[in-house]
Design a protein around this motif. Sequence first.
Motif, PDB file in Angstrom:
ATOM      1  N   ARG A  36       7.824  20.025  -0.369  1.00 51.07           N
ATOM      2  CA  ARG A  36       6.521  19.365  -0.400  1.00 51.07           C
ATOM      3  C   ARG A  36       5.829  19.828  -1.668  1.00 51.07           C
ATOM      4  O   ARG A  36       6.343  20.674  -2.402  1.00 51.07           O
ATOM      5  CB  ARG A  36       5.683  19.757   0.815  1.00 51.07           C
ATOM      6  N   LYS A  37       4.644  19.311  -1.905  1.00 48.68           N
ATOM      7  CA  LYS A  37       3.848  19.810  -3.014  1.00 48.68           C
ATOM      8  C   LYS A  37       3.389  21.242  -2.714  1.00 48.68           C
ATOM      9  O   LYS A  37       3.250  21.613  -1.556  1.00 48.68           O
ATOM     10  CB  LYS A  37       2.645  18.891  -3.237  1.00 48.68           C
ATOM     11  N   GLN A  38       3.181  22.008  -3.756  1.00 44.88           N
ATOM     12  CA  GLN A  38       2.723  23.382  -3.620  1.00 44.88           C
ATOM     13  C   GLN A  38       1.220  23.458  -3.851  1.00 44.88           C
ATOM     14  O   GLN A  38       0.618  22.529  -4.411  1.00 44.88           O
ATOM     15  CB  GLN A  38       3.421  24.276  -4.654  1.00 44.88           C
ATOM     16  N   GLY A  39       0.636  24.587  -3.485  1.00 43.39           N
ATOM     17  CA  GLY A  39      -0.780  24.799  -3.749  1.00 43.39           C
ATOM     18  C   GLY A  39      -1.116  24.807  -5.235  1.00 43.39           C
ATOM     19  O   GLY A  39      -2.269  24.622  -5.618  1.00 43.39           O
TER      20      GLY A  39
ATOM     21  N   TYR B 125      17.118  14.206  -0.909  1.00 42.12           N
ATOM     22  CA  TYR B 125      15.707  14.515  -1.189  1.00 42.12           C
ATOM     23  C   TYR B 125      15.313  14.009  -2.575  1.00 42.12           C
ATOM     24  O   TYR B 125      16.043  14.209  -3.547  1.00 42.12           O
ATOM     25  CB  TYR B 125      15.481  16.026  -1.105  1.00 42.12           C
ATOM     26  N   ARG B 126      14.137  13.407  -2.666  1.00 45.95           N
ATOM     27  CA  ARG B 126      13.550  12.964  -3.928  1.00 45.95           C
ATOM     28  C   ARG B 126      12.066  13.289  -3.887  1.00 45.95           C
ATOM     29  O   ARG B 126      11.358  12.840  -2.987  1.00 45.95           O
ATOM     30  CB  ARG B 126      13.728  11.453  -4.132  1.00 45.95           C
ATOM     31  N   GLY B 127      11.606  14.061  -4.874  1.00 49.45           N
ATOM     32  CA  GLY B 127      10.178  14.372  -4.920  1.00 49.45           C
ATOM     33  C   GLY B 127       9.891  15.777  -5.402  1.00 49.45           C
ATOM     34  O   GLY B 127      10.770  16.496  -5.890  1.00 49.45           O
ATOM     35  N   ILE B 128       8.608  16.170  -5.254  1.00 49.22           N
ATOM     36  CA  ILE B 128       8.124  17.491  -5.676  1.00 49.22           C
ATOM     37  C   ILE B 128       8.513  18.536  -4.639  1.00 49.22           C
ATOM     38  O   ILE B 128       8.549  18.257  -3.440  1.00 49.22           O
ATOM     39  CB  ILE B 128       6.596  17.460  -5.876  1.00 49.22           C
ATOM     40  N   LEU B 129       8.765  19.762  -5.105  1.00 50.89           N
ATOM     41  CA  LEU B 129       9.086  20.868  -4.201  1.00 50.89           C
ATOM     42  C   LEU B 129       8.744  22.187  -4.875  1.00 50.89           C
ATOM     43  O   LEU B 129       8.514  22.247  -6.095  1.00 50.89           O
ATOM     44  CB  LEU B 129      10.572  20.875  -3.845  1.00 50.89           C
ATOM     45  N   GLY B 130       8.743  23.258  -4.085  1.00 52.06           N
ATOM     46  CA  GLY B 130       8.562  24.604  -4.615  1.00 52.06           C
ATOM     47  C   GLY B 130       9.637  25.518  -4.071  1.00 52.06           C
ATOM     48  O   GLY B 130      10.061  25.382  -2.919  1.00 52.06           O
ATOM     49  N   CYS B 131      10.106  26.445  -4.902  1.00 47.81           N
ATOM     50  CA  CYS B 131      11.120  27.430  -4.489  1.00 47.81           C
ATOM     51  C   CYS B 131      10.536  28.829  -4.656  1.00 47.81           C
ATOM     52  O   CYS B 131      10.051  29.173  -5.741  1.00 47.81           O
ATOM     53  CB  CYS B 131      12.377  27.299  -5.329  1.00 47.81           C
TER      54      CYS B 131
ATOM     55  N   ILE C 293       0.855  -1.183   0.000  1.00 49.16           N
ATOM     56  CA  ILE C 293       0.000   0.000   0.000  1.00 49.16           C
ATOM     57  C   ILE C 293       0.899   1.243   0.000  1.00 49.16           C
ATOM     58  O   ILE C 293       1.745   1.404   0.888  1.00 49.16           O
ATOM     59  CB  ILE C 293      -0.929   0.056   1.234  1.00 49.16           C
ATOM     60  N   TYR C 294       0.688   2.108  -0.989  1.00 46.02           N
ATOM     61  CA  TYR C 294       1.378   3.398  -0.999  1.00 46.02           C
ATOM     62  C   TYR C 294       0.560   4.423  -0.215  1.00 46.02           C
ATOM     63  O   TYR C 294      -0.674   4.433  -0.289  1.00 46.02           O
ATOM     64  CB  TYR C 294       1.566   3.919  -2.426  1.00 46.02           C
ATOM     65  N   ILE C 295       1.261   5.270   0.520  1.00 47.61           N
ATOM     66  CA  ILE C 295       0.646   6.425   1.188  1.00 47.61           C
ATOM     67  C   ILE C 295       1.087   7.666   0.435  1.00 47.61           C
ATOM     68  O   ILE C 295       2.287   7.885   0.233  1.00 47.61           O
ATOM     69  CB  ILE C 295       1.095   6.524   2.661  1.00 47.61           C
ATOM     70  N   TYR C 296       0.114   8.458  -0.047  1.00 48.31           N
ATOM     71  CA  TYR C 296       0.417   9.674  -0.804  1.00 48.31           C
ATOM     72  C   TYR C 296       0.016  10.867   0.041  1.00 48.31           C
ATOM     73  O   TYR C 296      -1.094  10.916   0.567  1.00 48.31           O
ATOM     74  CB  TYR C 296      -0.345   9.662  -2.129  1.00 48.31           C
ATOM     75  N   MET C 297       0.936  11.827   0.196  1.00 49.02           N
ATOM     76  CA  MET C 297       0.686  12.972   1.085  1.00 49.02           C
ATOM     77  C   MET C 297       1.116  14.268   0.412  1.00 49.02           C
ATOM     78  O   MET C 297       1.974  14.289  -0.472  1.00 49.02           O
ATOM     79  CB  MET C 297       1.458  12.807   2.402  1.00 49.02           C
ATOM     80  N   TYR C 298       0.513  15.368   0.857  1.00 47.75           N
ATOM     81  CA  TYR C 298       0.920  16.707   0.421  1.00 47.75           C
ATOM     82  C   TYR C 298       2.340  16.991   0.889  1.00 47.75           C
ATOM     83  O   TYR C 298       3.153  17.557   0.169  1.00 47.75           O
ATOM     84  CB  TYR C 298      -0.050  17.726   1.023  1.00 47.75           C
ATOM     85  N   GLU C 299       2.640  16.557   2.111  1.00 43.13           N
ATOM     86  CA  GLU C 299       3.955  16.787   2.702  1.00 43.13           C
ATOM     87  C   GLU C 299       4.344  15.577   3.544  1.00 43.13           C
ATOM     88  O   GLU C 299       3.546  15.099   4.360  1.00 43.13           O
ATOM     89  CB  GLU C 299       3.924  18.044   3.581  1.00 43.13           C
ATOM     90  N   SER C 300       5.549  15.078   3.344  1.00 43.33           N
ATOM     91  CA  SER C 300       6.047  13.963   4.163  1.00 43.33           C
ATOM     92  C   SER C 300       6.505  14.503   5.512  1.00 43.33           C
ATOM     93  O   SER C 300       7.385  15.368   5.570  1.00 43.33           O
ATOM     94  CB  SER C 300       7.229  13.283   3.459  1.00 43.33           C
ATOM     95  N   ILE C 301       5.884  14.031   6.583  1.00 46.71           N
ATOM     96  CA  ILE C 301       6.230  14.518   7.922  1.00 46.71           C
ATOM     97  C   ILE C 301       6.416  13.339   8.874  1.00 46.71           C
ATOM     98  O   ILE C 301       5.763  12.297   8.729  1.00 46.71           O
ATOM     99  CB  ILE C 301       5.145  15.485   8.474  1.00 46.71           C
TER     100      ILE C 301
END
Length: 467
Positions: free
Chosen positions: A319-322, A295-301, A114-122
């Motif tokens: 993390r993912k952005q809005g 780090y591996r994944g989506i991010l915003g600067c 089972i994958y867990i998908y989140m807006y931000e890994s915490i």
Amino acid sequence: MSDIYFSNFQLEEDTEYFLYIGELKNYGLNTYLKEALSHIFSHKFDFIAIIPDVFEQYDYENLIVINPHAKILECQYGTHVCCRVSSEEFATVVSKNRRIHALIKRLLNRQEHIYIYMYESIPEMTLDEIPGLSILGPDKNIAKQLNSKIYQYQHLKDILPVVDFRICHEFDSLIQTSQELSKSWRDGLFVCQEYSAAGVNSIIAHGIVDIKDKFNPLDGPYLISRFIPHEHDPTVLAVVAGEEDVYIAGVADQRIEQGTRFTGSVFPSVLDKKIIARLQEYTRIIGRWLAREGYRGILGCDFLVDDNDEIFFLEINDRKQGTTLEFCCTLEQSLPPGSPMLPELEFYAVTEGLFPANTVEMKSNPKNLHWGTYNYKIHGTAQTDSYIPQSTQERQAFKKVAEGKLKKDFLILEHTGCDFILAEGAFIARIVALGHNRTDVQQGLNQGRKTIELTIVKKQDPEEQHG
């Protein structure tokens, strides 16, 4: 133990499921991920969304709503209450919930993983400690360290143009340092806690009184940086798979109200092409550094551009952005058919450390798509006396505007509903406006705001400002 507020999920035969855990505003991203997983594994995938959002009604499939404050506040106010839950508290509550554990056990009887998908890994998310579960996103402990504004400034100051800054570990040091810096930093001081986002836990201070009103001795450590007057607050969305694999999704202009309050974004950026190219190169430099950090994944600067067209780094949001969903919708209409979207790129970044061979960046805007978002946030408390039907057709709206079937459109998403108390900091709704020029987008955002305001009958804070 928090119980289930609402549930409507149904498991289908011959389908594997992943769990989305986060706010409803990112629900649409899961449709892209389930399509990608179905393609990658040649097997039908779907998802169950575990969210904290309390609404009057839900026009979404496979939801489980958990909100640790909802029932308590309903008893207190005598009606439904819309209230935000911090991502840390929500992750903690979900991780301990017996019914979620029962669902996981049920799923593991049907599928191996089972994958867990989140807006931000915490780190507060601990379900991935169960054998057979993993977070499909950045490593949560690495992300936590890299989201420290202090860590970012200390490590990037020698490789990027970073705003002048000081670090204060104690409140007394914050006051003393601020007094000294105020003599030379005449335009103000930007003061924030080590972890802050969207203007929370931050302030533009013009004196010690401002700082004492905002922070207390338990809030440290603090980052102080020189406030630079500016008009442009660009943000760059990217994905990191490795030092040589940094994908740029696009550049948008953030709307920052009252100095620190993020309320939405607009695409495409109004900035000059040369500035956009520099922003993208700075983001690749940041991406390579993040890759070296693991780090591996989506991010915003986030950056600022001053009146002399100088660019300064402000922060990374690991993390993912809005705007992640809006960029998915834009990429889908702009790239060759079959090109991997952002959730698929993140999947490969996390699981393989490289992007698939058919990865393509968006070099232009062939359909001349323009869009803007607005997060209508309540400051103080308010109450609703009517509702706006929930729209779930954002992806379809992008397609219609891109194909010329609609000249422009706007959607009001995730409206709370009728007869709700809106607690401090709650979102009543979100607006997405589409068109082929910025004027049409702004008209849509304005109309959306007016429509939402008609549903609010009582603002109990006379100084309430939109945000």
